[in-house]
Design a protein around this motif. Structure first.
Motif, PDB file in Angstrom:
ATOM      1  N   HIS A 241       2.714  -2.108 -23.804  1.00 24.10           N
ATOM      2  CA  HIS A 241       3.550  -2.122 -22.566  1.00 24.10           C
ATOM      3  C   HIS A 241       3.595  -0.564 -22.213  1.00 24.10           C
ATOM      4  O   HIS A 241       2.964   0.543 -22.845  1.00 24.10           O
ATOM      5  CB  HIS A 241       4.864  -2.296 -23.040  1.00 24.10           C
ATOM      6  CG  HIS A 241       5.589  -1.766 -24.138  1.00 24.10           C
ATOM      7  ND1 HIS A 241       6.025  -0.508 -24.043  1.00 24.10           N
ATOM      8  CD2 HIS A 241       5.778  -2.279 -25.240  1.00 24.10           C
ATOM      9  CE1 HIS A 241       6.641  -0.037 -25.179  1.00 24.10           C
ATOM     10  NE2 HIS A 241       6.452  -1.131 -26.000  1.00 24.10           N
ATOM     11  N   GLY A 242       4.090  -0.228 -20.863  1.00 24.31           N
ATOM     12  CA  GLY A 242       4.397   1.178 -20.647  1.00 24.31           C
ATOM     13  C   GLY A 242       5.435   1.797 -21.209  1.00 24.31           C
ATOM     14  O   GLY A 242       6.065   1.172 -22.027  1.00 24.31           O
TER      15      GLY A 242
ATOM     16  N   SER B 149       1.793   1.287 -15.791  1.00 21.84           N
ATOM     17  CA  SER B 149       1.396   0.173 -15.537  1.00 21.84           C
ATOM     18  C   SER B 149       0.487  -0.152 -14.359  1.00 21.84           C
ATOM     19  O   SER B 149      -0.342  -0.890 -14.318  1.00 21.84           O
ATOM     20  CB  SER B 149       2.579  -0.536 -15.520  1.00 21.84           C
ATOM     21  OG  SER B 149       3.427  -0.315 -16.749  1.00 21.84           O
TER      22      SER B 149
ATOM     23  N   THR C 200       5.641  -4.621 -17.588  1.00 21.01           N
ATOM     24  CA  THR C 200       4.240  -3.987 -17.399  1.00 21.01           C
ATOM     25  C   THR C 200       3.345  -4.978 -16.911  1.00 21.01           C
ATOM     26  O   THR C 200       2.380  -4.776 -16.094  1.00 21.01           O
ATOM     27  CB  THR C 200       3.714  -3.566 -18.767  1.00 21.01           C
ATOM     28  OG1 THR C 200       4.783  -2.739 -19.435  1.00 21.01           O
ATOM     29  CG2 THR C 200       2.361  -3.094 -18.972  1.00 21.01           C
TER      30      THR C 200
ATOM     31  N   ALA D  93       1.377  -4.241 -13.269  1.00 25.59           N
ATOM     32  CA  ALA D  93      -0.100  -4.160 -13.232  1.00 25.59           C
ATOM     33  C   ALA D  93      -0.884  -5.086 -12.489  1.00 25.59           C
ATOM     34  O   ALA D  93      -1.714  -4.847 -11.710  1.00 25.59           O
ATOM     35  CB  ALA D  93      -0.568  -4.196 -14.851  1.00 25.59           C
TER      36      ALA D  93
ATOM     37  N   PHE E  18      -0.308  -8.893 -22.685  1.00 22.98           N
ATOM     38  CA  PHE E  18       0.764  -7.672 -22.591  1.00 22.98           C
ATOM     39  C   PHE E  18       1.679  -7.792 -23.707  1.00 22.98           C
ATOM     40  O   PHE E  18       2.645  -8.573 -23.625  1.00 22.98           O
ATOM     41  CB  PHE E  18       1.374  -7.799 -21.209  1.00 22.98           C
ATOM     42  CG  PHE E  18       0.604  -7.625 -20.048  1.00 22.98           C
ATOM     43  CD1 PHE E  18       0.372  -6.335 -19.380  1.00 22.98           C
ATOM     44  CD2 PHE E  18      -0.166  -8.666 -19.338  1.00 22.98           C
ATOM     45  CE1 PHE E  18      -0.456  -6.215 -18.453  1.00 22.98           C
ATOM     46  CE2 PHE E  18      -1.057  -8.612 -18.256  1.00 22.98           C
ATOM     47  CZ  PHE E  18      -1.423  -6.972 -17.874  1.00 22.98           C
TER      48      PHE E  18
ATOM     49  N   THR F 289       0.300   1.331 -22.499  1.00 28.40           N
ATOM     50  CA  THR F 289      -0.567   0.905 -21.568  1.00 28.40           C
ATOM     51  C   THR F 289      -2.145   0.953 -22.019  1.00 28.40           C
ATOM     52  O   THR F 289      -3.073   0.939 -21.218  1.00 28.40           O
ATOM     53  CB  THR F 289      -0.457   1.119 -20.158  1.00 28.40           C
ATOM     54  OG1 THR F 289      -0.885   2.558 -19.768  1.00 28.40           O
ATOM     55  CG2 THR F 289       1.146   0.907 -19.577  1.00 28.40           C
TER      56      THR F 289
END
Length: 236
Positions: free
Chosen positions: A9-10, A30, A58, A62, A170, A201
């Motif tokens: 994840h971001g 993301s 995220t 994305a 993710f 990410t």
């Protein structure tokens, strides 16, 4: 062979009241990831995420970035097998046993944003004791149970994947660590040594044929490196 892309994840909101929210940097990371995947021509047949907000957001950001370039993207399926380990529970359980040798540990862990390097040192020490089973408590998910949970999610992905499909997962750093342990057979200690290098990410790739899975690449940072924006390379 098909591909499984493991995406951390971001950047979340470390030190805030609610960690499980992407920071402004996490949002940009993301979006940059989605733009990069579209640019290099990755087509995703399926996407899976844990149910944590930072993982879901995220994925959403994305995939939206990919869509803006004209890519067709699949919906996001949710599987809690890909949730992160419960770091708060690990800290609560193992902190008391640390205080004799680390009397400042409670203060440092409560103010991690102001003591990042010391927080990381103490957290890594507790994680080591956790995966080695050096605690007396049955109330938290053990390393063995965590790995079993993550493996269950991986096996469901493989069972539902058709030959040659590209699947994005993710997830979080700890979950990627468990998958590295499962796929490469490295020890928990070795896997967590890699864990601390996983940026937000980042893209790791597994290749699969049926139920056979191998590691193809680890912790790719190309999507942020190409932007020449070092502030987008974050570890927490």
């Amino acid at each position: 062979m098909g591909s499984i892309y493991l995406i951390r994840h971001g950047q979340a909101s470390f030190g805030a009241d609610d960690y499980d929210v992407l920071s402004p940097v996490g949002i940009r990371q993301s979006e940059a990831l989605g733009e990069h995947l579209a640019h290099v021509g990755v087509h995703l047949d399926r996407c899976v995420a844990g149910d944590l907000r930072r993982q879901q957001d995220t994925a959403r950001l994305a995939l939206a970035a990919m869509q803006r370039t004209g890519c067709t993207v699949p919906p996001v399926d949710t599987d809690i097998a890909f949730n992160e380990l419960d770091a708060d529970a690990v800290i609560r359980t193992l902190l008391p046993g640390l205080l004799a040798d680390e009397p400042e540990a409670r203060h440092i862990l409560r103010n991690g944003a102001q003591h990042r390097s010391e927080f990381q040192r103490l957290f890594a020490l507790m994680i080591q004791r956790w995966h080695d089973g050096e605690y007396d408590c049955d109330d938290i998910e053990s390393w063995a149970t965590f790995v079993e949970r993550v493996d269950g999610g991986l096996q469901r992905v493989l069972a539902q994947a058709s030959s040659g499909e590209n699947v994005a997962i993710f997830t979080s750093g700890g979950t990627i660590t468990a998958l590295l342990h499962l796929v490469t057979r490295i020890t928990a200690s070795q896997a967590f040594a890699l864990n601390w290098q996983i940026i937000n990410t980042s893209l790791s790739q597994l290749k699969y044929r049926g139920r056979e899975v191998t590691l193809a690449s680890f912790n790719s940072q190309a999507h942020v490196q190409l932007l020449r924006a070092p502030e987008l390379i974050t570890y927490r």
